[in-house]
Write a protein that holds these residues in place. Structure first.
Motif, PDB file in Angstrom:
ATOM      1  N   ALA A   1      -4.412  16.722  -2.870  1.00  0.00           N
ATOM      2  CA  ALA A   1      -4.029  17.736  -2.050  1.00  0.00           C
ATOM      3  C   ALA A   1      -3.498  19.081  -2.994  1.00  0.00           C
ATOM      4  CB  ALA A   1      -3.211  17.547  -0.875  1.00  0.00           C
ATOM      5  N   LEU A   2      -2.492  18.600  -3.541  1.00  0.00           N
ATOM      6  CA  LEU A   2      -1.681  19.766  -4.466  1.00  0.00           C
ATOM      7  C   LEU A   2      -2.505  20.129  -5.328  1.00  0.00           C
ATOM      8  CD1 LEU A   2       1.965  17.813  -4.791  1.00  0.00           C
ATOM      9  CD2 LEU A   2       1.324  19.605  -3.355  1.00  0.00           C
ATOM     10  N   THR A   3      -3.208  19.343  -6.044  1.00  0.00           N
ATOM     11  CA  THR A   3      -4.150  20.072  -7.409  1.00  0.00           C
ATOM     12  C   THR A   3      -5.137  20.942  -6.767  1.00  0.00           C
ATOM     13  OG1 THR A   3      -3.841  17.942  -8.551  1.00  0.00           O
ATOM     14  CG2 THR A   3      -5.655  19.028  -9.049  1.00  0.00           C
ATOM     15  N   ALA A   4      -5.841  20.465  -5.683  1.00  0.00           N
ATOM     16  CA  ALA A   4      -7.066  21.273  -4.940  1.00  0.00           C
ATOM     17  C   ALA A   4      -6.320  22.627  -4.635  1.00  0.00           C
ATOM     18  CB  ALA A   4      -7.441  20.391  -3.870  1.00  0.00           C
ATOM     19  N   THR A   5      -5.093  22.692  -3.941  1.00  0.00           N
ATOM     20  CA  THR A   5      -4.449  23.614  -3.255  1.00  0.00           C
ATOM     21  C   THR A   5      -4.016  24.613  -4.617  1.00  0.00           C
ATOM     22  OG1 THR A   5      -3.664  22.414  -1.686  1.00  0.00           O
ATOM     23  CG2 THR A   5      -2.578  24.601  -1.994  1.00  0.00           C
TER      24      THR A   5
ATOM     25  N   ALA B   1       1.134   7.393   7.973  1.00  0.00           N
ATOM     26  CA  ALA B   1      -0.113   7.588   7.958  1.00  0.00           C
ATOM     27  C   ALA B   1      -0.613   8.947   8.535  1.00  0.00           C
ATOM     28  CB  ALA B   1      -0.549   6.566   9.266  1.00  0.00           C
ATOM     29  N   ALA B   2       0.225   9.542   9.465  1.00  0.00           N
ATOM     30  CA  ALA B   2      -0.017  11.151   9.883  1.00  0.00           C
ATOM     31  C   ALA B   2       0.087  12.106   8.713  1.00  0.00           C
ATOM     32  CB  ALA B   2       0.864  11.401  10.846  1.00  0.00           C
ATOM     33  N   GLY B   3       0.827  11.673   7.719  1.00  0.00           N
ATOM     34  CA  GLY B   3       1.095  12.654   6.292  1.00  0.00           C
ATOM     35  C   GLY B   3      -0.081  12.461   5.549  1.00  0.00           C
ATOM     36  N   GLN B   4      -0.558  11.142   5.421  1.00  0.00           N
ATOM     37  CA  GLN B   4      -1.601  11.012   4.480  1.00  0.00           C
ATOM     38  C   GLN B   4      -3.059  11.633   5.294  1.00  0.00           C
ATOM     39  OE1 GLN B   4      -1.668   8.558   1.507  1.00  0.00           O
ATOM     40  NE2 GLN B   4      -0.045   9.785   1.914  1.00  0.00           N
ATOM     41  N   GLY B   5      -3.218  11.696   6.680  1.00  0.00           N
ATOM     42  CA  GLY B   5      -4.108  12.225   7.214  1.00  0.00           C
ATOM     43  C   GLY B   5      -4.046  13.739   6.939  1.00  0.00           C
TER      44      GLY B   5
ATOM     45  N   LEU C   1       0.842  -1.201   0.051  1.00  0.00           N
ATOM     46  CA  LEU C   1      -0.200   0.099   0.014  1.00  0.00           C
ATOM     47  C   LEU C   1       0.934   1.314   0.092  1.00  0.00           C
ATOM     48  CD1 LEU C   1      -2.856  -1.003   2.429  1.00  0.00           C
ATOM     49  CD2 LEU C   1      -2.868  -1.014   0.167  1.00  0.00           C
ATOM     50  N   LEU C   2       1.882   1.292   0.334  1.00  0.00           N
ATOM     51  CA  LEU C   2       2.937   2.382   0.552  1.00  0.00           C
ATOM     52  C   LEU C   2       3.171   2.878  -1.094  1.00  0.00           C
ATOM     53  CD1 LEU C   2       4.975   4.037   1.926  1.00  0.00           C
ATOM     54  CD2 LEU C   2       6.738   2.448   1.393  1.00  0.00           C
ATOM     55  N   ALA C   3       2.961   2.072  -2.026  1.00  0.00           N
ATOM     56  CA  ALA C   3       3.018   2.688  -3.273  1.00  0.00           C
ATOM     57  C   ALA C   3       1.907   3.381  -3.912  1.00  0.00           C
ATOM     58  CB  ALA C   3       3.167   1.451  -4.313  1.00  0.00           C
ATOM     59  N   LEU C   4       0.797   3.399  -2.934  1.00  0.00           N
ATOM     60  CA  LEU C   4      -0.247   4.022  -3.525  1.00  0.00           C
ATOM     61  C   LEU C   4      -0.299   5.476  -2.595  1.00  0.00           C
ATOM     62  CD1 LEU C   4      -2.952   1.470  -3.593  1.00  0.00           C
ATOM     63  CD2 LEU C   4      -2.307   2.758  -5.341  1.00  0.00           C
ATOM     64  N   SER C   5       0.629   5.694  -1.612  1.00  0.00           N
ATOM     65  CA  SER C   5       0.588   6.872  -0.872  1.00  0.00           C
ATOM     66  C   SER C   5       0.881   8.189  -1.601  1.00  0.00           C
ATOM     67  CB  SER C   5       1.630   6.935   0.419  1.00  0.00           C
ATOM     68  OG  SER C   5       2.988   6.576  -0.371  1.00  0.00           O
ATOM     69  N   TRP C   6       1.026   8.223  -2.765  1.00  0.00           N
ATOM     70  CA  TRP C   6       1.125   9.456  -3.614  1.00  0.00           C
ATOM     71  C   TRP C   6      -0.396  10.098  -3.990  1.00  0.00           C
ATOM     72  CZ3 TRP C   6      -1.868   8.972  -8.067  1.00  0.00           C
ATOM     73  CH2 TRP C   6      -2.094   7.894  -8.593  1.00  0.00           C
ATOM     74  N   LEU C   7      -1.378   9.117  -3.820  1.00  0.00           N
ATOM     75  CA  LEU C   7      -2.737   9.646  -4.159  1.00  0.00           C
ATOM     76  C   LEU C   7      -3.138  10.784  -3.554  1.00  0.00           C
ATOM     77  CD1 LEU C   7      -5.119   9.321  -6.089  1.00  0.00           C
ATOM     78  CD2 LEU C   7      -5.836   7.425  -4.540  1.00  0.00           C
TER      79      LEU C   7
ATOM     80  N   SER D   1      -2.661  15.235   4.459  1.00  0.00           N
ATOM     81  CA  SER D   1      -2.875  15.484   2.717  1.00  0.00           C
ATOM     82  C   SER D   1      -4.412  15.547   2.731  1.00  0.00           C
ATOM     83  CB  SER D   1      -2.186  14.394   2.010  1.00  0.00           C
ATOM     84  OG  SER D   1      -0.662  14.518   2.004  1.00  0.00           O
ATOM     85  N   ALA D   2      -5.116  14.692   3.464  1.00  0.00           N
ATOM     86  CA  ALA D   2      -6.534  14.570   3.102  1.00  0.00           C
ATOM     87  C   ALA D   2      -7.300  15.760   3.740  1.00  0.00           C
ATOM     88  CB  ALA D   2      -6.995  13.339   3.680  1.00  0.00           C
ATOM     89  N   ALA D   3      -6.774  16.244   4.618  1.00  0.00           N
ATOM     90  CA  ALA D   3      -7.260  17.497   5.454  1.00  0.00           C
ATOM     91  C   ALA D   3      -7.099  18.700   4.556  1.00  0.00           C
ATOM     92  CB  ALA D   3      -6.659  17.732   6.698  1.00  0.00           C
ATOM     93  N   VAL D   4      -5.716  18.773   3.953  1.00  0.00           N
ATOM     94  CA  VAL D   4      -5.295  19.781   2.932  1.00  0.00           C
ATOM     95  C   VAL D   4      -6.354  19.885   1.762  1.00  0.00           C
ATOM     96  CG1 VAL D   4      -3.725  20.959   1.541  1.00  0.00           C
ATOM     97  CG2 VAL D   4      -3.303  20.139   3.865  1.00  0.00           C
ATOM     98  N   ALA D   5      -6.529  18.760   1.153  1.00  0.00           N
ATOM     99  CA  ALA D   5      -7.476  18.445   0.052  1.00  0.00           C
ATOM    100  C   ALA D   5      -8.803  19.124   0.410  1.00  0.00           C
ATOM    101  CB  ALA D   5      -7.383  17.100  -0.659  1.00  0.00           C
ATOM    102  N   VAL D   6      -9.471  18.519   1.325  1.00  0.00           N
ATOM    103  CA  VAL D   6     -10.827  19.033   1.745  1.00  0.00           C
ATOM    104  C   VAL D   6     -11.025  20.550   2.081  1.00  0.00           C
ATOM    105  CG1 VAL D   6     -12.617  19.075   3.528  1.00  0.00           C
ATOM    106  CG2 VAL D   6     -11.242  16.807   2.754  1.00  0.00           C
ATOM    107  N   LEU D   7      -9.926  20.951   2.701  1.00  0.00           N
ATOM    108  CA  LEU D   7      -9.841  22.604   2.860  1.00  0.00           C
ATOM    109  C   LEU D   7      -9.728  23.484   1.602  1.00  0.00           C
ATOM    110  CD1 LEU D   7      -7.666  22.730   6.191  1.00  0.00           C
ATOM    111  CD2 LEU D   7     -10.425  23.080   6.061  1.00  0.00           C
ATOM    112  N   ALA D   8      -8.881  22.827   0.878  1.00  0.00           N
ATOM    113  CA  ALA D   8      -8.390  23.596  -0.404  1.00  0.00           C
ATOM    114  C   ALA D   8      -9.752  23.406  -1.375  1.00  0.00           C
ATOM    115  CB  ALA D   8      -7.493  22.966  -1.041  1.00  0.00           C
ATOM    116  N   ALA D   9     -10.631  22.315  -1.441  1.00  0.00           N
ATOM    117  CA  ALA D   9     -11.792  22.296  -2.104  1.00  0.00           C
ATOM    118  C   ALA D   9     -12.793  23.056  -1.549  1.00  0.00           C
ATOM    119  CB  ALA D   9     -12.097  20.944  -2.277  1.00  0.00           C
ATOM    120  N   GLY D  10     -12.853  23.448  -0.233  1.00  0.00           N
ATOM    121  CA  GLY D  10     -13.904  24.315   0.238  1.00  0.00           C
ATOM    122  C   GLY D  10     -13.596  25.474  -0.042  1.00  0.00           C
ATOM    123  N   LEU D  11     -12.347  25.985  -0.070  1.00  0.00           N
ATOM    124  CA  LEU D  11     -12.017  27.248  -0.674  1.00  0.00           C
ATOM    125  C   LEU D  11     -12.089  27.568  -2.062  1.00  0.00           C
ATOM    126  CD1 LEU D  11     -10.450  30.172   0.170  1.00  0.00           C
ATOM    127  CD2 LEU D  11      -8.391  28.987  -0.154  1.00  0.00           C
ATOM    128  N   LEU D  12     -11.880  26.588  -2.741  1.00  0.00           N
ATOM    129  CA  LEU D  12     -12.138  26.696  -4.252  1.00  0.00           C
ATOM    130  C   LEU D  12     -13.500  27.091  -4.563  1.00  0.00           C
ATOM    131  CD1 LEU D  12     -11.024  26.479  -7.077  1.00  0.00           C
ATOM    132  CD2 LEU D  12     -11.485  24.045  -6.849  1.00  0.00           C
TER     133      LEU D  12
END
Length: 282
Positions: free
Chosen positions: A202-206, A250-254, A191-197, A256-267
């Motif tokens: 997050a980067l795209t939404a930001t 795991a912490a970094g993925q969390g 599953l580590l190979a999927l940690s780029w998703l 990233s998910a939070a940043v993606a949600v916040l950026a989507a809301g700002l968008l």
């Protein structure tokens, strides 16, 4: 018998249908071509038809001849979306074969380098690069310098935010799909190979949220630079026995998910700033 009498002419029934605007292709095209060079048929047509209807027929022909021929991608897109949406999607630079080919080549090279490393090696190179490719695709899909149909998009009866979302979804589908295929070539990492998703989302939404104020070029550039700086910092501060960089834990993925949600809301809050008809700079 004169030469004019021996020539082939459009049958009178076809001329009557032509005058009524009821002649269908390919007979319509044949009649149009013949009428441009045959004075006899033009004279017969003038006696049979209404001048207004004839002018309308010629205008219809000009429209059909000048209409752009859709390519393979646009033809496929028209199976599920409206014609004008398919045209705007097909013109997206990040969906062209050259771009997709370049992304595929980069991913293949990255996978080859990753697979060629020792068992104790990390796949940091792949994880660091994969989120940047969808970001670059989105950056190339929008804006006056990158978009060949920018002027058409400005005058199209479509909100700028909707156009942005249509192209973003298309580019993300292509970019994430290619990244996903590349990930399948790295089964040994689990599953580590999927940690780029999540970082990719997050980067795209930001970048999209920042584009509302910084523009479609500067915002992705700053976002990508911030991602590289984050990885360099994480590599510098990690402990000696830690193999995985913080953004891929795991912490970094969390985060990233939070940043993606916040950026989507700002968008969503800033969506009106993407109306190209009111803000050409964006």
């Amino acid at each position: 018998m004169t030469y004019e009498d021996r020539r082939w002419h459009v049958p009178e029934d076809d001329l009557r249908a032509y005058a009524r605007g009821g002649l269908e292709a390919p007979a319509l095209w044949s009649a149009d071509t013949h009428l441009t060079a045959c004075a006899h048929c033009r004279a017969v047509l003038a006696d049979l038809g209404d001048p207004v209807a004839l002018d309308a027929g010629w205008e219809r022909l000009d429209t059909e001849l000048d209409a752009p021929r859709p390519g393979l991608l646009e033809s496929l897109l028209r199976l599920g979306v409206r014609d004008h949406t398919a045209r705007l999607l097909a013109a997206t630079p990040a969906l062209r074969r050259s771009w997709l080919g370049a992304v595929t080549a980069v991913l293949l090279l990255t996978v080859a380098v990753t697979v060629g490393r020792t068992e104790s090696g990390r796949l940091t190179f792949f994880l660091a690069l994969a989120p940047l490719l969808p970001l670059a695709g989105v950056a190339l899909s929008y804006g006056p310098r990158m978009d060949p149909t920018y002027e058409m998009a400005v005058v199209a009866p479509m909100h700028g935010f909707r156009l942005l979302m249509i192209r973003t979804v298309a580019v993300l589908a292509a970019g994430l799909g290619l990244n996903g295929l590349a990930t399948l070539a790295l089964p040994g990492y689990g599953l580590l190979a999927l940690s780029w998703l999540l970082p990719a989302l997050a980067l795209t939404a930001t970048a999209l949220a920042l584009s509302a104020r910084l523009g479609p070029v500067l915002a992705p550039a700053l976002t990508g630079g911030g991602w590289v700086a984050l990885l360099v910092t994480a590599d510098a501060v990690r402990s000696g026995g830690q193999e995985t960089l913080a953004p891929f834990t795991a912490a970094g993925q969390g985060v990233s998910a939070a940043v993606a949600v916040l950026a989507a809301g700002l968008l969503v809050l800033l969506r009106d700033r993407f109306d190209l008809s009111r803000d050409p700079a964006v």
